[in-house]
Design a protein around this motif. Structure first.
Motif, mmCIF file in Angstrom:
data_model
loop_
_atom_site.group_PDB
_atom_site.id
_atom_site.type_symbol
_atom_site.label_atom_id
_atom_site.label_comp_id
_atom_site.label_asym_id
_atom_site.label_seq_id
_atom_site.Cartn_x
_atom_site.Cartn_y
_atom_site.Cartn_z
ATOM 1 N N ALA A 323 0.831 -1.202 0.000
ATOM 2 C CA ALA A 323 0.000 0.000 0.000
ATOM 3 C C ALA A 323 0.868 1.255 0.000
ATOM 4 N N ARG A 326 2.137 2.011 -3.384
ATOM 5 C CA ARG A 326 1.086 2.611 -4.213
ATOM 6 C C ARG A 326 0.896 4.083 -3.860
ATOM 7 N N LYS A 358 -8.675 -5.613 -3.427
ATOM 8 C CA LYS A 358 -8.139 -4.951 -2.236
ATOM 9 C C LYS A 358 -8.654 -3.524 -2.133
ATOM 10 N N TYR A 360 -8.398 -0.060 0.587
ATOM 11 C CA TYR A 360 -7.669 0.489 1.730
ATOM 12 C C TYR A 360 -8.477 1.594 2.414
ATOM 13 N N LEU A 365 -2.602 2.319 5.115
ATOM 14 C CA LEU A 365 -1.507 2.713 4.234
ATOM 15 C C LEU A 365 -0.143 2.558 4.903
#
Length: 744
Positions: A323, A326, A358, A360, A365
């Motif tokens: 995460a 990303r 997925k 978030y 994060l």
């Protein structure tokens, strides 16, 4: 055909064996010569008895009475076949379809049910069910190894036939065009040495008119060429089916491909070809530049982006390792700090569009513990440490600026000092904190609270209440509910208390105070008194002027704009001389415009009715799924209506030939000139709404009723893509549509 053309060697089974020996001794080779034998002379030949003479007489009679059967017998043994058998009447969509027909005819000509069954069922040819070698072993009662051997032997014969164009044993020839294309394709594939199933399919699409159907034939071609498919354990690092020509190259290439992917994942930011090669060779000098470039080309996890004339390569967003990686990619591409919730939202948006499950939230994060990121105070904004940005809280920067100025200062004076420390800080952020933490004095100046005594001689300005520029969303819906309620009343009026009592439970935001604020909107309502009770009446004016229509277009328009504005503001979207709101209004004009063509009757009722329900009353996932099907199936008539207005001859052609949505889009060539709709979502380009076009077209051609496992978020994303295509199509043909509507 006459008797002289019928050779004894092809009809020997009809001739008594004793006669065959005598014919051989006499040098007789055809049936005309048999018929011409003089019985008397034949009987005088030494060694020929009465029984042989009798057999000759009988056979001469047999020839005269069964000549047609003898001709057919010879033809069955000498006829040459050209495969595909019905080639002049075939109309294949692609070279791949032609291969399927050829293999099918070749197997049928061989007349071996076992071999035909193995090939058809292993590859699923001719609509056959697919089975593994083990399952075929059970059915045919042979070992799986024997089934495999028969499969390989049959494929070798098919490959030889397609390559050489002839099989003497079966007396068949391959059509020259097919044979030459097959050899050409085989040579081109072998030149690649290493490729993936995806790159093979792309090559077939680009060079051999393959329509990405009949995938079973692609599997057949892979085996006909004896390409080695690397195992799933060997290629654990990628989703690709990697195909190797030379097995000796496999181990080295897989090691290279794994390293290339790990290198780009670690980089996160895009690299050019030379940078990828250098970074990989730092870790393994024995790998070759050629293998590195080949891995970049065939791994589906890697994408190419263009920066001017330079090609850059990066791992696709959904394949990044974590995460935080990303989030890093999002910030790098944005080039500036972002609010944490906006980072999360952008990550989730991209993952949903890549069909990644997925999702978030801001807590998952984990960027606070990652030293690549830096928080800008407690503002909720995050940046990257490599940017070297000042992370001091904005309120401290403002305080520092005022101490430097050392006097009552204006917004602009304070802001100019602050941006010396943090250049990209937005003025609105500074203004909001100045207004919160500082005191305003005369002449639009600001001081620190601790300076209050120091500047007591200055008059302190009274803060103005901040005005809200736009109505909150719930207020729009609340007004619509009140209008609907009053419309149900014959007198178009009701007591205020009655309205509040009925509608207040519908939403927690529908407070008593909010209702009375609503009743003060004189463009919609008239407030009067009956004794001590307040009566609310619906103002009877032109519905169009009030934007109150059957389907509440005013509210729909606002929500439409809310959902689409970010997509149309994206740098990959086209720019127009008109704004998005004008494009949305044109969409409404277009669907309501009466063409006199029955095909378009009721399009406005259907679209606006479902938009009204979707935005104002859809309550759950099932509702939204139902509306999704309606929005997708409206693509056809909407785009056809545009074609009708902008190019009537093309519309007439589409209608007369009963062509589908793909043909309509081809005629409206501004919408999808690069045919993004035929790609999978991963490969469709974002530019000019390519991914939205692919999404809408793909789900338009699939059964949405079976989508029971879709989440509500996925459904809404698809619907939004559909809306984007609506407005994009109208915008691309804005002037033509506008002119046609205005001239009638």
């Amino acid at each position: 055909m006459n008797k002289s053309n019928i050779k004894i060697q092809y009809v020997f089974e009809t001739i008594p064996s004793i006669l065959l020996k005598k014919f051989d001794l006499l040098g007789i080779t055809n049936l005309q010569e048999v018929s011409n034998i003089d019985i008397l002379e034949f009987s005088e030949i030494r060694g020929i008895g009465a029984s042989v003479v009798s057999k000759l007489k009988n056979y001469q009679d047999y020839i005269e009475h069964n000549l047609i059967d003898l001709i057919e017998l010879q033809e069955s043994k000498t006829k040459q076949y050209f495969i595909p058998l019905d080639y002049p009447n075939l109309n294949p969509d692609s070279f791949i379809d032609l291969i399927k027909e050829t293999v099918s005819d070749y197997l049928n000509l061989g007349n071996n049910d076992l071999l035909k069954g193995i090939i058809n069922h292993y590859y699923g040819l001719n609509s056959s069910d697919k089975y593994t070698l083990e399952e075929l072993s059970d059915y045919y009662q042979k070992t799986s190894e024997r089934i495999r051997q028969l499969k390989v032997r049959t494929l070798e014969k098919i490959d030889s036939f397609l390559s050489k164009g002839i099989d003497e044993e079966l007396r068949c020839n391959c059509i020259n065009e097919l044979c030459s294309n097959y050899v050409k394709l085989k040579n081109e594939v072998f030149e690649e040495k290493i490729l993936s199933r995806e790159t093979l399919i792309e090559f077939l699409i680009e060079n051999y008119s393959y329509n990405n159907k009949n995938g079973e034939v692609v599997n057949l071609i892979i085996d006909l060429f004896s390409l080695h498919i690397c195992g799933k354990v060997e290629t654990y690092f990628t989703t690709a089916d990697i195909l190797i020509i030379d097995k000796s190259e496999k181990k080295k290439f897989l090691k290279t491909a794994d390293l290339v992917l790990r290198t780009l994942k670690k980089s996160i930011s895009p690299l050019n070809e030379m940078q990828v090669i250098i970074n990989c060779k730092r870790k393994a000098k024995i790998i070759t530049n050629k293998d590195i470039v080949k891995a970049i080309e065939i791994l589906p996890e890697i994408e190419m982006i263009q920066n001017g004339d330079i090609n850059l390569y990066q791992v696709k967003f959904e394949f990044l390792s974590s995460a935080s990686d990303r989030a890093y990619r999002i910030l790098i591409e944005n080039g500036d700090t972002m609010y944490i919730d906006n980072i999360v939202s952008e990550i989730n948006r991209r993952l949903v569009h890549s069909n990644t499950s997925k999702i978030y939230d801001r807590h998952s994060l984990a960027i606070a513990s990652d030293n690549r990121f830096i928080a800008l105070g407690k503002t909720g904004y995050w940046g990257l440490k490599i940017w070297g940005k000042n992370s001091v809280k904005i309120e401290l920067l403002i305080k520092k600026a005022l101490y430097k100025l050392d006097k009552p200062s204006s917004y602009d004076e304070i802001y100019q000092e602050v941006i010396k420390e943090r250049p990209n800080l937005k003025e609105s952020s500074v203004r909001s904190i100045i207004g919160r933490d500082c005191l305003k004095v005369e002449s639009e100046k600001w001081i620190l609270p601790e300076w209050k005594q120091k500047y007591s001689s200055l008059a302190f300005a009274k803060r103005k209440k901040r005005e809200v520029a736009h109505e909150p969303e719930y207020r729009i819906e609340q007004r619509l509910k009140v209008i609907e309620y009053l419309n149900q009343k014959q007198s178009k009026q009701a007591l205020a208390s009655e309205i509040i009592k009925t509608l207040r439970p519908l939403d927690k935001n529908f407070t008593r105070v909010s209702f009375y604020k609503l009743f003060d909107q004189t463009e919609y309502f008239i407030k009067s008194k009956n004794k001590n009770r307040i009566v609310i009446s619906l103002k009877q004016q032109d519905a169009e002027n009030l934007a109150i229509d059957e389907f509440n277009w005013q509210s729909i328009k606002e929500k439409f704009y809310r959902d689409l504005k970010d997509s149309f503001a994206d740098q990959t979207s086209p720019s127009y001389p008109f704004d998005l709101k004008q494009g949305i209004e044109l969409f409404n004009e277009l669907i309501a415009y009466n063409t006199g063509v029955s095909e378009f009757d009721g399009l406005d009722q259907r679209l606006l009715g479902n938009l009204n329900k979707f935005y104002l009353s859809a309550s759950d996932r099932v509702d939204k799924l139902n509306y999704l099907k309606q929005f997708l199936t409206c693509l056809d008539p909407l785009l056809k209506k545009i074609l009708f207005l902008v190019n009537n001859p093309d519309y007439n052609y589409i209608t007369s030939k009963k062509k589908g949505l793909g043909a309509v889009i081809d005629k409206l060539d501004r919408i999808d000139p690069t045919e993004e709709r035929y790609k999978d979502f991963r490969n469709a380009r974002k530019y000019r709404f390519g991914k939205h076009i692919q999404t809408s077209y793909y789900y338009r051609n699939n059964d949405t009723h079976s989508a029971n496992d879709w989440t509500e978020l996925e459904i809404v994303k698809i619907i939004t893509s559909c809306f984007i295509v609506y407005i994009f199509a109208c915008s691309e043909y804005y002037n033509e549509i506008k002119n046609e509507i205005n001239t009638t």
